[in-house]
Scaffold this motif. Structure first.
Motif, PDB file in Angstrom:
ATOM      1  N   GLN A 110      21.448  25.554  14.567  1.00  0.00           N
ATOM      2  CA  GLN A 110      20.982  26.937  14.610  1.00  0.00           C
ATOM      3  C   GLN A 110      21.659  27.785  13.542  1.00  0.00           C
ATOM      4  N   HIS A 111      22.931  27.486  13.264  1.00  0.00           N
ATOM      5  CA  HIS A 111      23.644  28.208  12.212  1.00  0.00           C
ATOM      6  C   HIS A 111      22.937  28.055  10.870  1.00  0.00           C
ATOM      7  N   LEU A 112      22.517  26.847  10.542  1.00  0.00           N
ATOM      8  CA  LEU A 112      21.815  26.627   9.270  1.00  0.00           C
ATOM      9  C   LEU A 112      20.448  27.306   9.263  1.00  0.00           C
ATOM     10  N   LEU A 113      19.744  27.254  10.385  1.00  0.00           N
ATOM     11  CA  LEU A 113      18.451  27.924  10.461  1.00  0.00           C
ATOM     12  C   LEU A 113      18.606  29.427  10.290  1.00  0.00           C
ATOM     13  N   ASP A 114      19.633  29.988  10.915  1.00  0.00           N
ATOM     14  CA  ASP A 114      19.855  31.430  10.810  1.00  0.00           C
ATOM     15  C   ASP A 114      20.185  31.854   9.374  1.00  0.00           C
ATOM     16  N   LEU A 115      20.792  30.953   8.613  1.00  0.00           N
ATOM     17  CA  LEU A 115      21.091  31.246   7.208  1.00  0.00           C
ATOM     18  C   LEU A 115      19.846  31.172   6.328  1.00  0.00           C
ATOM     19  N   GLY A 116      18.764  30.601   6.869  1.00  0.00           N
ATOM     20  CA  GLY A 116      17.519  30.506   6.112  1.00  0.00           C
ATOM     21  C   GLY A 116      17.167  29.122   5.601  1.00  0.00           C
ATOM     22  N   HIS A 117      17.946  28.102   5.968  1.00  0.00           N
ATOM     23  CA  HIS A 117      17.669  26.740   5.490  1.00  0.00           C
ATOM     24  C   HIS A 117      16.472  26.140   6.237  1.00  0.00           C
ATOM     25  N   ARG A 118      15.618  25.465   5.496  1.00  0.00           N
ATOM     26  CA  ARG A 118      14.496  24.751   6.101  1.00  0.00           C
ATOM     27  C   ARG A 118      14.434  23.302   5.622  1.00  0.00           C
ATOM     28  N   ARG A 119      15.069  22.974   4.518  1.00  0.00           N
ATOM     29  CA  ARG A 119      15.198  21.574   4.091  1.00  0.00           C
ATOM     30  C   ARG A 119      16.587  21.101   4.512  1.00  0.00           C
ATOM     31  N   ILE A 120      16.631  20.451   5.657  1.00  0.00           N
ATOM     32  CA  ILE A 120      17.904  20.105   6.285  1.00  0.00           C
ATOM     33  C   ILE A 120      18.015  18.588   6.420  1.00  0.00           C
ATOM     34  N   GLY A 121      19.179  18.055   6.075  1.00  0.00           N
ATOM     35  CA  GLY A 121      19.457  16.633   6.238  1.00  0.00           C
ATOM     36  C   GLY A 121      20.454  16.401   7.360  1.00  0.00           C
ATOM     37  N   ILE A 122      20.456  15.194   7.864  1.00  0.00           N
ATOM     38  CA  ILE A 122      21.405  14.789   8.910  1.00  0.00           C
ATOM     39  C   ILE A 122      22.042  13.470   8.471  1.00  0.00           C
ATOM     40  N   LEU A 123      23.367  13.421   8.454  1.00  0.00           N
ATOM     41  CA  LEU A 123      24.106  12.181   8.177  1.00  0.00           C
ATOM     42  C   LEU A 123      24.825  11.796   9.451  1.00  0.00           C
ATOM     43  N   THR A 124      24.444  10.655  10.023  1.00  0.00           N
ATOM     44  CA  THR A 124      24.950  10.303  11.343  1.00  0.00           C
ATOM     45  C   THR A 124      25.106   8.797  11.490  1.00  0.00           C
ATOM     46  N   MET A 125      25.608   8.382  12.647  1.00  0.00           N
ATOM     47  CA  MET A 125      25.753   6.962  12.953  1.00  0.00           C
ATOM     48  C   MET A 125      24.424   6.403  13.429  1.00  0.00           C
ATOM     49  N   ASN A 126      24.175   5.140  13.104  1.00  0.00           N
ATOM     50  CA  ASN A 126      23.016   4.441  13.630  1.00  0.00           C
ATOM     51  C   ASN A 126      23.330   3.994  15.048  1.00  0.00           C
ATOM     52  N   VAL A 127      22.477   4.326  15.987  1.00  0.00           N
ATOM     53  CA  VAL A 127      22.751   3.984  17.385  1.00  0.00           C
ATOM     54  C   VAL A 127      22.489   2.516  17.679  1.00  0.00           C
ATOM     55  N   ALA A 128      21.797   1.813  16.784  1.00  0.00           N
ATOM     56  CA  ALA A 128      21.516   0.388  16.975  1.00  0.00           C
ATOM     57  C   ALA A 128      21.992  -0.380  15.753  1.00  0.00           C
ATOM     58  N   VAL A 129      22.946  -1.300  15.945  1.00  0.00           N
ATOM     59  CA  VAL A 129      23.459  -2.095  14.835  1.00  0.00           C
ATOM     60  C   VAL A 129      22.460  -3.199  14.494  1.00  0.00           C
ATOM     61  N   PRO A 130      22.075  -3.336  13.226  1.00  0.00           N
ATOM     62  CA  PRO A 130      21.095  -4.356  12.855  1.00  0.00           C
ATOM     63  C   PRO A 130      21.652  -5.762  13.006  1.00  0.00           C
ATOM     64  N   PRO A 131      20.771  -6.768  13.188  1.00  0.00           N
ATOM     65  CA  PRO A 131      21.228  -8.158  13.337  1.00  0.00           C
ATOM     66  C   PRO A 131      22.048  -8.606  12.142  1.00  0.00           C
ATOM     67  N   GLY A 132      23.124  -9.310  12.422  1.00  0.00           N
ATOM     68  CA  GLY A 132      23.955  -9.862  11.367  1.00  0.00           C
ATOM     69  C   GLY A 132      24.961  -8.912  10.778  1.00  0.00           C
TER      70      GLY A 132
END
Length: 354
Positions: A171-193
């Motif tokens: 919400q902080h980013l939206l209130d500043l006026g951002h609309r092109r927003i990225g998310i860097l996060t952990m993958n909840v499912a580890v791929p095989p191998g």
């Protein structure tokens, strides 16, 4: 010289043997002055106290609680978030006389600390419920409290209000006026191998909670974020994810990060790509670790109260142990730790309209 016993000390002070015993094992039963007198007499006689093993056998308790880690003890102490949590736990447990034993997930020469070390209960810190070491603690039927991870049935838990914190950041980013927003996060499912750093083993639950929180305000605003997931919370995975997120033709003007560590990677990746923070890209972290204040620019982030979390975890564990000793059924309460937004220098309105 004859062996010094509790009776030897009792005769010297002129009290009963039970009074001397209480001075060592139940100090709350004596006045402070009487206890000092007894301990001074014991020191004069060269008596160091009852044998811990014998006392544990007589009581049916060990006087120790475990904290299960997903990584080595050394790595845990290098993590400022984990270190702050351990300190708060130790401080809260100090008056109880319980010692804290840090349990790495694996031992040497076939030993498994979670299986082999005597303890009265344990805190499971950031581990996935299906982690092998957790299975050993469950099999031992020890009182358990899960911290920053999905609890098992019948166990208490201490969790951050992850969704609320993530909503605040978005919400902080939206209130500043951002609309092109990225998310860097952990993958909840580890791929095989893929073999991730064990420290990432319990991140799936937290990542899911934060993802829900981020998406609620973004969905309401009609914003579809660019999501970059990494399978490991360590280098080089985080840095590579940050570079890929910022290098695309439609790069975001702001990035929400799973942790302050990931936020720092985004700041460094921006510098490598010739982007300025926050003029070209705003960055929001999560945790408010010491890194957030050292980073330049200082990091806007979601603050968690490490002391409150440690105290709540210790209190929940001592309560669970007391119920277990009394033969009472476990009370699987869930304790939620509040979080709040800290606005610093890494966020600003976008340079131009999206």
């Amino acid at each position: 010289m004859s062996r010094v016993t509790l009776q030897t000390i009792a005769d010297k002070v002129g009290v009963s043997r039970m009074t001397v015993s209480n001075a060592f094992s139940r100090p709350d039963q004596l006045s402070a002055e009487m206890r000092r007198t007894i301990l001074a007499a014991a020191a004069d006689l060269g008596y160091v106290g009852p044998d811990p093993s014998a006392r544990a056998l007589a009581r049916g308790t060990t006087g120790a609680v475990g904290v299960l880690l997903t990584e080595s003890v050394g790595a845990a102490f290098r993590d400022p978030i984990a270190a702050a949590f351990f300190g708060a736990v130790a401080e809260e447990l100090a008056p109880t006389g319980l010692a804290v034993v840090l349990l790495p997930s694996t031992g040497s020469e076939g030993t498994i600390p979670a299986r082999d070390i005597p303890m009265d209960g344990a805190l499971v810190y950031g581990c996935a419920a299906d982690y092998p070491a957790v299975g050993w603690l469950v099999k031992r039927r020890l009182p358990l409290v899960f911290v920053d991870g999905e609890p098992v049935d019948g166990a208490a838990s201490v969790l951050l209000d992850e969704q609320h914190g993530a909503r605040l950041g978005a919400q902080h980013l939206l209130d500043l006026g951002h609309r092109r927003i990225g998310i860097l996060t952990m993958n909840v499912a580890v791929p095989p191998g893929f073999a991730p750093d064990p420290a990432s083993a319990g991140s799936g639950f937290v990542a899911r909670e934060r993802q829900i929180g981020w998406m609620e305000p973004l969905d309401r605003a009609g914003v579809t974020p660019v999501v970059m997931e990494v399978h490991d919370n360590a280098e080089p995975y985080v840095s590579e994810g940050a570079r890929r997120l910022l290098a695309g033709p439609d790069r975001p003007t702001a990035v929400l990060c799973f942790s302050d560590l990931m936020a720092a990677a985004v700041v460094h990746a921006a510098e490598e790509l010739g982007l300025r923070v926050p003029q070209d890209v705003s960055v929001v972290g999560f945790d408010d670790s010491p890194l957030a204040r050292r980073l330049r620019p200082t990091l806007t982030t979601i603050r968690q109260d490490f002391a409150a979390k440690g105290k709540a975890a210790a209190a929940a564990l001592t309560s669970s142990i007391a119920r277990f000793r009394a033969g009472e059924a476990p009370e699987p309460q869930q304790h939620r730790i509040l979080v709040d937004l800290v606005v610093r220098d890494s966020t600003a309105p976008p340079a131009s309209a999206d």
